[in-house]
Design a protein around this motif. Structure first.
Motif, PDB file in Angstrom:
ATOM      1  N   MET A  51      -0.707   2.448  -2.456  1.00  0.00           N
ATOM      2  CA  MET A  51      -0.629   1.659  -1.233  1.00  0.00           C
ATOM      3  C   MET A  51      -0.483   0.176  -1.553  1.00  0.00           C
ATOM      4  N   GLN A  86       3.028  -0.473  -2.617  1.00  0.00           N
ATOM      5  CA  GLN A  86       3.961  -0.497  -1.491  1.00  0.00           C
ATOM      6  C   GLN A  86       3.849  -1.783  -0.693  1.00  0.00           C
ATOM      7  N   LEU A  87       2.619  -2.282  -0.514  1.00  0.00           N
ATOM      8  CA  LEU A  87       2.437  -3.531   0.208  1.00  0.00           C
ATOM      9  C   LEU A  87       3.016  -4.698  -0.577  1.00  0.00           C
ATOM     10  N   ASP A 138       5.463  -4.522  -2.643  1.00  0.00           N
ATOM     11  CA  ASP A 138       6.918  -4.381  -2.545  1.00  0.00           C
ATOM     12  C   ASP A 138       7.421  -4.920  -1.208  1.00  0.00           C
ATOM     13  N   LEU A 139       6.690  -4.619  -0.112  1.00  0.00           N
ATOM     14  CA  LEU A 139       7.076  -5.135   1.205  1.00  0.00           C
ATOM     15  C   LEU A 139       7.105  -6.659   1.201  1.00  0.00           C
ATOM     16  N   ASP A 166      -2.473  -4.530   6.263  1.00  0.00           N
ATOM     17  CA  ASP A 166      -3.388  -3.646   5.541  1.00  0.00           C
ATOM     18  C   ASP A 166      -4.451  -3.066   6.465  1.00  0.00           C
ATOM     19  N   PRO A 193      10.440  -3.647   9.206  1.00  0.00           N
ATOM     20  CA  PRO A 193       9.873  -3.334   7.883  1.00  0.00           C
ATOM     21  C   PRO A 193       8.361  -3.130   7.913  1.00  0.00           C
ATOM     22  N   VAL A 194       7.671  -3.778   8.843  1.00  0.00           N
ATOM     23  CA  VAL A 194       6.223  -3.581   8.937  1.00  0.00           C
ATOM     24  C   VAL A 194       5.901  -2.157   9.358  1.00  0.00           C
ATOM     25  N   HIS A 210       7.829   0.456   9.191  1.00  0.00           N
ATOM     26  CA  HIS A 210       8.249   1.395   8.154  1.00  0.00           C
ATOM     27  C   HIS A 210       7.182   1.492   7.061  1.00  0.00           C
ATOM     28  N   TYR A 211       6.590   0.358   6.703  1.00  0.00           N
ATOM     29  CA  TYR A 211       5.505   0.380   5.718  1.00  0.00           C
ATOM     30  C   TYR A 211       4.326   1.204   6.247  1.00  0.00           C
ATOM     31  N   ALA A 234       5.117   4.813   6.025  1.00  0.00           N
ATOM     32  CA  ALA A 234       5.202   5.288   4.643  1.00  0.00           C
ATOM     33  C   ALA A 234       3.821   5.490   4.035  1.00  0.00           C
ATOM     34  N   VAL A 235       2.923   4.514   4.205  1.00  0.00           N
ATOM     35  CA  VAL A 235       1.605   4.655   3.576  1.00  0.00           C
ATOM     36  C   VAL A 235       0.753   5.698   4.295  1.00  0.00           C
TER      37      VAL A 235
END
Length: 301
Positions: free
Chosen positions: A91, A94-95, A97-98, A113, A286-287, A289-290, A293-294
């Motif tokens: 996680m 991934q954050l 990367d975002l 988060d 993108p938020v 999508h994150y 994804a998580v």
């Protein structure tokens, strides 16, 4: 990525300091600035299901560790025991990367988060995500449900014991094919996709209360309302947040950077740093999508 391990002093209150042993990743996102991601080893027992642990801050270029030790950070939400440690590492990656791909979102990292934690808490307790918004935000609500109710980045096949239930109902090729085609879902409902209720309530009662009616009808204390409004002041969305709080629900909102009515009604507000509608929407995508994804990673690996 530059690893760093060491001690750092974190001011949790005006008169309390805590020395923490941290392992961090310094992710260079643009010239002369780094994003510092911190993972704290202590489990926060006050949170029901705190799945996220990333915290971030912008700091100047680093030379040795002196500037790291001088930096300040929000109080950590904690690490997780047992099998959740690997999820937290993924996680955090991934954050990071975002934020690397969208540096403008760095001020929102903590809110993103915490929003993920609240989604996880609801779904882990048997709750669901109820979403509302207008126009482009309504389309975003439908988009998010599409990512949650079927596989997003992973296939999510049914477990064998679930497939066996289909065979028990009807031992046939059709039953076997259906069980193999279905995917596990994360329960989510877009309140924007109820045309009959919308038109009836708009005509008979009050258009500004239609999301509130749906939120009140569907919502339970285990659910999370996800309210999208670029201004943060859309009356029907604000009313939905009010109804959600009255039902004991958690409220997560996503808006632009200006102060707004949703702020006071939300447990977490992701305020992306833009003021024009289309630019706000460009950062909302993108938020969420994150978040999708998580959340999928947490439940399905």
């Amino acid at each position: 990525t530059v690893p760093f391990t060491g001690n750092i002093e974190v001011f949790q209150t005006s008169n309390q300091r805590t020395k923490l042993q941290l392992r961090t990743n310094l992710i260079k996102t643009f010239e002369n600035f780094y994003i510092l991601f911190v993972r704290h080893k202590k489990y926060d027992k006050k949170a029901f299901a705190p799945f996220g642990a990333a915290r971030s801050a912008c700091i100047p270029p680093l030379h040795g560790t002196s500037l790291v030790a001088a930096a300040t950070f929000p109080p950590p939400c904690g690490d997780h025991p047992g099998g959740k440690a690997a999820h937290i590492r993924r996680m955090n990656m991934q954050l990071s990367d975002l934020i690397t791909r969208y540096p403008k979102l760095s001020p929102c990292a903590d809110a993103i988060d915490r929003a993920a934690e609240l989604w996880h808490t609801s779904l882990a307790s048997g709750g669901k995500i109820l979403l509302c918004g207008n126009g482009g935000s309504a389309a975003d609500c439908d988009h998010i449900v599409g990512e949650l109710m079927k596989g997003f980045l992973s296939r999510r096949p049914l477990p064998e014991n679930e497939k066996a239930r289909f065979a028990a109902v009807e031992p046939s090729a059709r039953s076997e094919r259906l069980a193999n085609e279905l995917q596990r879902a994360l329960p989510a409902i877009s309140l924007c996709a109820h045309s009959a209720v919308f038109t009836a309530f708009d005509n008979d009662v009050d258009p500004e209360a239609v999301f509130a009616q749906l939120m009140y009808g569907y919502g339970t204390a285990r659910d999370t309302a996800f309210c999208l409004s670029t201004s943060g002041n859309s009356k029907n969305v604000v009313n939905a947040a009010l109804a959600a709080k009255a039902r004991g629900m958690t409220v997560v909102s996503m808006t632009g950077e200006k102060p707004a009515a949703l702020d006071a009604l939300s447990d977490v507000v992701i305020k992306v740093p833009e003021t024009e509608t289309y630019k706000i929407q460009e950062l909302h995508l993108p938020v969420y999508h994150y978040l999708c994804a998580v959340t999928e990673e947490r439940f399905f690996g």
